[in-house]
Scaffold this active site. Structure first.
Site, PDB file in Angstrom:
ATOM      1  N   GLY A   1       0.629  -1.278  -0.127  1.00  0.00           N
ATOM      2  CA  GLY A   1       0.015   0.012   0.072  1.00  0.00           C
ATOM      3  C   GLY A   1       0.818   1.240  -0.038  1.00  0.00           C
ATOM      4  O   GLY A   1       0.494   2.442  -0.568  1.00  0.00           O
TER       5      GLY A   1
ATOM      6  N   ASP B   1      -2.894  -8.560  11.097  1.00  0.00           N
ATOM      7  CA  ASP B   1      -2.999  -8.282   9.783  1.00  0.00           C
ATOM      8  C   ASP B   1      -2.690  -9.554   9.179  1.00  0.00           C
ATOM      9  O   ASP B   1      -2.107  -9.773   8.193  1.00  0.00           O
ATOM     10  CB  ASP B   1      -2.432  -7.208   9.194  1.00  0.00           C
ATOM     11  CG  ASP B   1      -2.851  -6.815   7.771  1.00  0.00           C
ATOM     12  OD1 ASP B   1      -3.930  -7.246   7.436  1.00  0.00           O
ATOM     13  OD2 ASP B   1      -1.873  -6.378   7.074  1.00  0.00           O
TER      14      ASP B   1
END
Length: 266
Positions: free
Chosen positions: A21, A122
């Protein structure tokens, strides 16, 4: 973007491994040393918050020494160098036996992480890498960029999905409501990962982020035995407990969950 042969912080870039990201990841080496995965923040993601997250990722992971957690080697203000794993994502594994072995190894790593006061927050297939020589190295957990250190106060989470620091297809309900993560949070995400490895898709899908919010918060886990002939009903019951909406209703450890699904599927 760096190209093969370019130099960066005493490393020579060999090729691009991927893009996250906010960072590019390269295979690189320094002198005669083995190759590393070099993670470098992109120019448009070098704000103080992103730099702090990268530094935090390095410091947390560096304190964790486990064969199924990517080792950290070096870092600078906008980059870090970590263990290179050459086989890609765990989703690349072909056999059920190997997938279950990888889940067991990651469960062991997560239980170790929890014992050391950290919640990964995550867990998902792209954060589990495997070696080409799977029998020798196995699976390796990466990316502690949004990890929670137990005992620290969690920052407030905005109601909008874009502000949730989690991957929505795998996010535990408590992450979506801004509650403090716990080891059970990683168990929920590991269960979502197991569903994807077995069924080819995460447990919940939706056209919008808010749709995923609703499913994680209010919908029961899927019954894979209704979709896949060889999956027994027992698997559905085990998954339902690992993905319980209330963290305290889940299994005590990630290893217990994976041991039970392995027994049910083999």
């Amino acid at each position: 973007m760096l190209r093969p042969g370019d130099s960066f912080a005493d490393y020579v870039v060999e090729r691009i491994l991927g893009r996250g990201g906010n960072a590019m990841v390269y295979l690189a080496h320094r002198q005669s040393e083995p190759g590393v995965a070099l993670k470098i923040l992109t120019d448009d993601h070098r704000d103080p918050a992103a730099i702090e997250r990268l530094h935090r990722e390095f410091e947390i992971a560096r304190g964790l020494q486990h064969p199924h957690i990517a080792a950290m080697f070096d870092h600078g203000p906008t980059w870090l160098a970590m263990q290179y794993v050459d086989g890609g994502s765990v989703a690349a594994l072909a056999s059920l036996a190997d997938k279950l072995s990888a889940l067991a190894q990651v469960a062991e790593a997560l239980d170790y992480v929890h014992h050391n006061g950290v919640v990964h927050c995550d867990v998902k297939p792209t954060n589990i890498l495997v070696a080409k020589s799977f029998l020798d190295v196995g699976a390796v957990l990466i990316d502690f960029g949004v990890a929670h250190v137990m005992g620290e106060q969690s920052p407030p989470v905005a109601a909008r999905p874009s502000h949730v620091q989690a991957s929505l297809p795998y996010a535990a309900p408590e992450l979506l409501t801004g509650s403090t993560p716990s080891p059970a949070t990683d168990e929920y995400e590991l269960a979502c990962t197991a569903v994807e490895l077995i069924a080819g898709a995460p447990p919940f899908t939706a056209a919008t982020p808010m749709g995923l919010f609703d499913r994680h918060l209010h919908h029961p886990p899927p019954r894979l035995s209704y979709r896949i002939d060889w999956v027994p009903r027992a698997f559905d019951s085990i998954l339902a407990k690992a993905m319980a909406k209330r963290p305290e209703s889940r299994y005590q450890t990630c290893t217990e969950f994976v041991r039970l699904i392995t027994r049910a599927l083999t």
